[in-house]
Design an enzyme around this catalytic site. Structure first.
Site, short mmCIF file in Angstrom:
data_model
loop_
_atom_site.label_atom_id
_atom_site.label_comp_id
_atom_site.label_asym_id
_atom_site.label_seq_id
_atom_site.Cartn_x
_atom_site.Cartn_y
_atom_site.Cartn_z
CG ASN A 1 -0.30 -0.12 2.47
OD1 ASN A 1 0.55 1.02 2.85
ND2 ASN A 1 -0.34 -1.16 3.24
CG ASP B 1 -6.60 -5.45 6.26
OD1 ASP B 1 -6.11 -5.32 7.32
OD2 ASP B 1 -7.43 -4.20 5.85
CE LYS C 1 7.75 -13.03 -13.92
NZ LYS C 1 8.50 -12.62 -15.29
CG PHE D 1 -2.08 5.33 13.28
CD1 PHE D 1 -1.47 5.08 14.18
CD2 PHE D 1 -1.97 6.38 12.69
CE1 PHE D 1 -0.61 6.17 14.67
CE2 PHE D 1 -1.01 7.41 12.98
CZ PHE D 1 -0.17 7.24 14.33
CE LYS E 1 -10.61 0.12 11.51
NZ LYS E 1 -9.92 0.92 10.24
CE LYS F 1 -8.53 -3.45 14.24
NZ LYS F 1 -7.32 -3.70 13.19
#
Ligand code: C5P
Length: 405
Positions: free
Chosen positions: A210, A279, A289, A323, A337, A341
């Site tokens: 990301n 995730d 490959k 975060f 969250k 969490k």
């Protein structure tokens, strides 16, 4: 408070006279050092009158041998007798010399000999500021933990408009006082920070990742270390130098990050999960490959371990900060969250929209949601300042949570 004020050769040097006065008004003893170029813009006498002290100009100014010897070691004396080095204006040339350790006059020599905090107020033409060389030097100086204030946008002496104006003297003086008053309020704490993205392989050469740059997590690690904490930084693949004085552990995948976090959790008193952990991952990565064919392919992805959720179960009396980077319903998602969490604080930021916030930016705009139910909005600020606000609130929160128990 004793401040060494280095003045570089730029038009903004005239504003540094006001800065010298602003510092003196705040009770500082100010020792001004002017480069040769600075003396083309403002006379040393101006600064001497404002500070009540002789201005240092040359490295070897004396006429006799013994005077020359005394002045040859004067930079060491100035380095040892001041609490803070402020350089304003920090020209492109000075930034380059500081970044690379060149020391060919009094100010650059003093910089190398100075062990304390450094505050730089850059000022230059917009193109010079934006030049990759200057930006690379800026990164080096930031990475060394120096505070940078400005430059601001506006009309410049050269007629261009853009970033390059030196920050206002009052703002530089306030930043100087802040730097000196910064408490070592994290002494005795061990802060575990995760940062950056993770990289989940699809095959031996490809991966999913990301846009996280790691800048926010690195700023947190640096800020915590500057405040006296013992810091362990667990980082995914990022292009940032290891922060000085921080134990940095590099990982690639979410699983590796999880293992590193739990292997280092024991001494931690505060855990900050700034990493943008993937995730999903491919559970059984092929050895070879993947071959290209004309057909559409699909890839099966399995969830990665949710490190933050596991920490929420095992945190003990550690303070746990997560975060939430969201593209919509920011506060609602962040609140969810915080509860699911079992965190003590969630740092929520909107990503994918504003230019000056989120993943790749040097600045960030966040909302802190606290387990006490209150929220704190942090306006757009450099990530290092956001980091300090998060740490301030973490300490306050711990007191509040203890009192509530
Ligand atoms: O649920 P979401 O991924 O949006 O939550 C973000 C927070 O959870 C961040 O603090 C991130 O570091 C943490 N996280 C984690 N492990 C995962 C995914 C996210 O620790 N697998």
């Amino acid at each position: 408070m004793r401040v060494a004020l280095g003045v570089g050769g730029g038009i903004a040097a005239y504003k540094s006279a006001e800065l010298a006065r602003a510092l003196a008004e705040r009770g500082a003893q100010v020792q001004v050092i002017m480069t040769a170029a600075a003396r083309e813009f403002v006379r040393p006498l101006t600064f001497a009158a404002l500070t009540g002290r002789k201005v240092v100009t040359d490295l070897f100014p004396a006429s006799s041998e013994s005077e020359a010897l005394a002045s040859a070691v004067e930079h060491i004396g100035v380095a040892q007798s001041n609490d803070l080095l402020v350089v304003a204006p920090a020209t492109a040339d000075l930034m380059a010399k500081f970044a690379h350790g060149l020391a060919d006059d009094f100010l650059t020599t003093l910089y190398l000999a100075f062990p304390g905090p450094v505050l730089l107020a850059p000022a230059m033409n917009t193109n010079m500021w934006r030049h990759p060389a200057t930006q690379a030097n800026l990164e080096l100086l930031r990475g060394r933990g120096h505070a940078i204030i400005g430059p601001e946008e506006g009309e410049l002496a050269c007629g261009m408009t853009g970033p390059g104006r030196m920050a206002e003297p009052a703002a530089i003086a306030a930043a100087a006082v802040n730097l000196l008053n910064r408490k070592r309020d994290l002494e005795g704490e061990t802060v575990l920070v995760t940062a950056g993205p993770t990289r989940e392989p699809l095959d031996p050469v490809r991966f999913i990742s990301n846009r996280s740059s790691g800048k926010m997590g690195y700023a947190l690690a640096e800020a915590a270390a500057a405040r006296g904490a013992n810091v362990i930084l667990i980082a995914g693949p990022v292009h940032l130098p290891d922060p000085p004085g921080v134990k940095t552990i590099k990982v690639q995948t979410a699983q590796e990050m999880r293992d590193a976090v739990f292997a280092n959790l024991e001494p931690a008193t505060i855990v900050i999960k700034a990493a943008a952990v993937a995730d999903y991952h491919v559970a059984n990565v092929p050895q070879q490959k993947l071959k290209k064919t004309a057909a559409r392919i699909s890839i099966e992805l399995d969830p990665t371990p949710d490190i933050l959720a596991e920490l929420g179960q095992k945190k003990g009396d550690r303070l746990l900060i997560g975060f939430a980077a969201e593209t919509e319903n920011l506060r609602q998602e962040a609140r969810r969250k915080l509860l699911t969490k079992n965190c003590d604080m969630i740092v929520a930021n909107l990503v994918g929209q504003e230019e000056n916030a989120g993943f790749e930016s040097d600045t960030n705009e966040v909302v802190l949601l606290l387990a006490t139910g209150s929220t704190v909005s942090v306006p757009p600020s450099p990530k290092r300042e956001v980091a300090d606000r998060i740490l301030d609130e973490a300490l306050k929160l711990r007191l509040a949570l203890h009192a509530a128990r």
